[in-house]
Design a protein around this motif. Sequence first.
Motif, PDB file in Angstrom:
ATOM      1  N   ILE A  92     -49.850 -57.407  43.447  1.00 20.78           N
ATOM      2  CA  ILE A  92     -48.591 -57.777  42.784  1.00 20.78           C
ATOM      3  C   ILE A  92     -48.753 -57.473  41.294  1.00 20.78           C
ATOM      4  N   ALA A 116     -39.901 -62.525  38.787  1.00 14.47           N
ATOM      5  CA  ALA A 116     -39.701 -63.589  39.779  1.00 14.47           C
ATOM      6  C   ALA A 116     -39.620 -64.957  39.091  1.00 14.47           C
ATOM      7  N   MET A 141     -34.977 -63.089  37.888  1.00 18.05           N
ATOM      8  CA  MET A 141     -34.290 -61.957  37.281  1.00 18.05           C
ATOM      9  C   MET A 141     -34.670 -60.676  38.024  1.00 18.05           C
ATOM     10  N   SER A 142     -33.706 -59.765  38.181  1.00 23.17           N
ATOM     11  CA  SER A 142     -34.080 -58.480  38.768  1.00 23.17           C
ATOM     12  C   SER A 142     -34.559 -57.548  37.661  1.00 23.17           C
ATOM     13  N   LEU A 143     -35.399 -56.597  38.017  1.00 26.38           N
ATOM     14  CA  LEU A 143     -35.839 -55.572  37.064  1.00 26.38           C
ATOM     15  C   LEU A 143     -34.894 -54.384  37.117  1.00 26.38           C
ATOM     16  N   CYS A 144     -34.493 -54.007  38.329  1.00 26.23           N
ATOM     17  CA  CYS A 144     -33.524 -52.919  38.433  1.00 26.23           C
ATOM     18  C   CYS A 144     -32.650 -53.133  39.656  1.00 26.23           C
ATOM     19  N   GLU A 145     -31.387 -52.791  39.467  1.00 24.62           N
ATOM     20  CA  GLU A 145     -30.400 -52.891  40.543  1.00 24.62           C
ATOM     21  C   GLU A 145     -29.642 -51.575  40.612  1.00 24.62           C
ATOM     22  N   ARG A 146     -29.241 -51.207  41.811  1.00 27.44           N
ATOM     23  CA  ARG A 146     -28.322 -50.069  41.989  1.00 27.44           C
ATOM     24  C   ARG A 146     -28.814 -48.797  41.295  1.00 27.44           C
ATOM     25  N   LEU A 156     -20.186 -54.210  48.039  1.00 27.79           N
ATOM     26  CA  LEU A 156     -21.501 -54.846  48.094  1.00 27.79           C
ATOM     27  C   LEU A 156     -21.429 -56.284  47.571  1.00 27.79           C
ATOM     28  N   ASP A 157     -20.773 -56.459  46.424  1.00 25.28           N
ATOM     29  CA  ASP A 157     -20.658 -57.790  45.826  1.00 25.28           C
ATOM     30  C   ASP A 157     -19.994 -58.777  46.781  1.00 25.28           C
ATOM     31  N   TYR A 208     -22.519 -59.763  49.381  1.00 26.15           N
ATOM     32  CA  TYR A 208     -23.488 -60.742  48.857  1.00 26.15           C
ATOM     33  C   TYR A 208     -22.866 -62.132  48.800  1.00 26.15           C
ATOM     34  N   ASP A 219     -40.490 -55.653  46.758  1.00 30.05           N
ATOM     35  CA  ASP A 219     -40.399 -56.743  45.786  1.00 30.05           C
ATOM     36  C   ASP A 219     -38.933 -57.083  45.503  1.00 30.05           C
ATOM     37  N   SER A 221     -37.413 -57.995  42.895  1.00 34.40           N
ATOM     38  CA  SER A 221     -36.831 -57.608  41.599  1.00 34.40           C
ATOM     39  C   SER A 221     -36.539 -56.114  41.504  1.00 34.40           C
ATOM     40  N   VAL A 222     -36.973 -55.348  42.510  1.00 33.14           N
ATOM     41  CA  VAL A 222     -36.790 -53.887  42.472  1.00 33.14           C
ATOM     42  C   VAL A 222     -35.788 -53.455  43.545  1.00 33.14           C
ATOM     43  N   TYR A 223     -34.567 -53.193  43.117  1.00 32.84           N
ATOM     44  CA  TYR A 223     -33.497 -52.706  44.010  1.00 32.84           C
ATOM     45  C   TYR A 223     -33.368 -53.505  45.306  1.00 32.84           C
ATOM     46  N   MET A 265     -32.314 -60.318  45.846  1.00 31.32           N
ATOM     47  CA  MET A 265     -32.241 -60.880  44.496  1.00 31.32           C
ATOM     48  C   MET A 265     -30.796 -61.143  44.100  1.00 31.32           C
ATOM     49  N   GLN A 266     -29.889 -60.298  44.574  1.00 34.40           N
ATOM     50  CA  GLN A 266     -28.492 -60.504  44.216  1.00 34.40           C
ATOM     51  C   GLN A 266     -27.945 -61.744  44.927  1.00 34.40           C
ATOM     52  N   ASN A 321     -29.879 -64.232  45.747  1.00 34.71           N
ATOM     53  CA  ASN A 321     -30.578 -65.301  45.034  1.00 34.71           C
ATOM     54  C   ASN A 321     -29.833 -65.682  43.757  1.00 34.71           C
ATOM     55  N   ALA A 351     -28.463 -69.333  43.025  1.00 32.42           N
ATOM     56  CA  ALA A 351     -28.975 -70.075  41.869  1.00 32.42           C
ATOM     57  C   ALA A 351     -27.824 -70.478  40.945  1.00 32.42           C
ATOM     58  N   THR A 392     -33.925 -72.511  43.848  1.00 34.70           N
ATOM     59  CA  THR A 392     -34.353 -71.226  44.411  1.00 34.70           C
ATOM     60  C   THR A 392     -35.745 -70.874  43.900  1.00 34.70           C
ATOM     61  N   VAL A 446     -38.260 -67.274  43.731  1.00 31.29           N
ATOM     62  CA  VAL A 446     -38.474 -65.863  44.046  1.00 31.29           C
ATOM     63  C   VAL A 446     -39.976 -65.628  44.205  1.00 31.29           C
ATOM     64  N   ILE A 447     -40.361 -65.037  45.314  1.00 25.90           N
ATOM     65  CA  ILE A 447     -41.777 -64.741  45.561  1.00 25.90           C
ATOM     66  C   ILE A 447     -41.968 -63.220  45.544  1.00 25.90           C
ATOM     67  N   PRO A 448     -42.715 -62.742  44.535  1.00 22.64           N
ATOM     68  CA  PRO A 448     -42.826 -61.282  44.374  1.00 22.64           C
ATOM     69  C   PRO A 448     -43.558 -60.629  45.540  1.00 22.64           C
TER      70      PRO A 448
END
Lengths: 231, 231
Positions: free
Chosen positions: A127, A135, A139-144, B72-73, B76, B100, B102-104, B108-109, B111, B115, B121, B123-125
């Motif tokens: 990880i 986490a 927060m997300s790092l990247c979306e879409r 998509l929204d 979710y 993960d 947080s990556v695409y 996460m959305q 979540n 939240a 909530t 988040v577990i990476p």
Amino acid sequence: MDKGKFYCVGVGPGDKELITVKALNALKRADLIAVPCMKNGESTAYGIVEDYISGKDIINFHTPMSKDFAALDKNYANIAKTITALLDSGKSVAFITLGDPSVYSTAMQVNTDIAAMGYETEVIPGITSFCAAAARLNMSLCERDEALVVLPASYSDAVSGLKLKGTKVLMKAGRAISDVKDMLDKEGMLDKASMVECCGMENEKIYKSLSELDLDSTSSYFSIIIVKDNG
Amino acid sequence: MDKGKFYCVGVGPGDKELITVKALNALKRADLIAVPCMKNGESTAYGIVEDYISGKDIINFHTPMSKDFAALDKNYANIAKTITALLDSGKSVAFITLGDPSVYSTAMQVNTDIAAMGYETEVIPGITSFCAAAARLNMSLCERDEALVVLPASYSDAVSGLKLKGTKVLMKAGRAISDVKDMLDKEGMLDKASMVECCGMENEKIYKSLSELDLDSTSSYFSIIIVKDNG
């Protein structure tokens, strides 16, 4: 005699639970655990696996942080030499590394040297600290269609990296944290930047905005700064 | 009645062993496992955790891939609504996601929505697919002062992203793989690009150079392309 196998094992960012089943299995299988440590013998990576490897033989390697790349290369070559002697004697060795081996790790460079000499090696991913920090920040790092840019904060190109579109992760700020904060301030990014210090460790600190950071405090080497385009 | 807790759980890129101890503990703790799946009910994430959650109640959610962000929204929000009803009834829910969170990820959305409604909530990476691909290629993603740039390959900005300094990771090439190969060819980067398809899964394929790739073959959505500055 069969030669031993080399495992390059990511043990995650600090939380003892953030280690994979595959890493635990490799630690079990290995005859020896190779541990990167500071001059005083301290090792964050060792602290993570300590409970999982009781009774195993340990070999410590001092792995200084430096920008003197020739000196670093010499050190990696020395570590590889010691380890290949062990592999030649039939022992398998697991070299542990904080986070993930492919992201700024000494272990991967040792792995490359050892693989180039024809030994069997296996890299076990871990990880990354930036995924763990995201986490913790929920927060997300990247979306879409967003890009993710990971930058070493204490190098000169970091400013131009900050101008890139997408989420920026600044790693290894360490003692340069004051310069990094100044840089973000100049770019008007201070409120878009959050930071996790010592993520998942006992002394973890979370800053939702970097403007909360008291600059008199000393930031840890293990600080992760996340800068979002939309704050 | 106490409300249940929501866990957003990264289960890694495909290899069943590349799941963390923390993720396994969350799956054990949760009353229900929420599983993202395709229209036909298939779920790669479920395949990873299947052996770890026998006897647990499962709830499937269809999570289509689309560039229609409004649709998509809406999806979710519907998923979040179903899950919060379960949390209200006191059940804890673990939503699993490939790689993960947080990556695409969809998870996460979901979540973020949950939240925002005030529920607890966590988040577990997870291991990202690009770290796992680098490990399989015995390759580092970034060393010393190198940057790492993660780009969604099928979006229009990918070409400008390729011009950035540092290692580039192209994700989600999927059916656009032919365009991505053309793009890399035009930029003279084909021999600097390696690819792992379905990393850690049964049908994994490794290409040390993308020029080896037969374009008649159909590439999987789970392809990771790594472009190194120095090949």
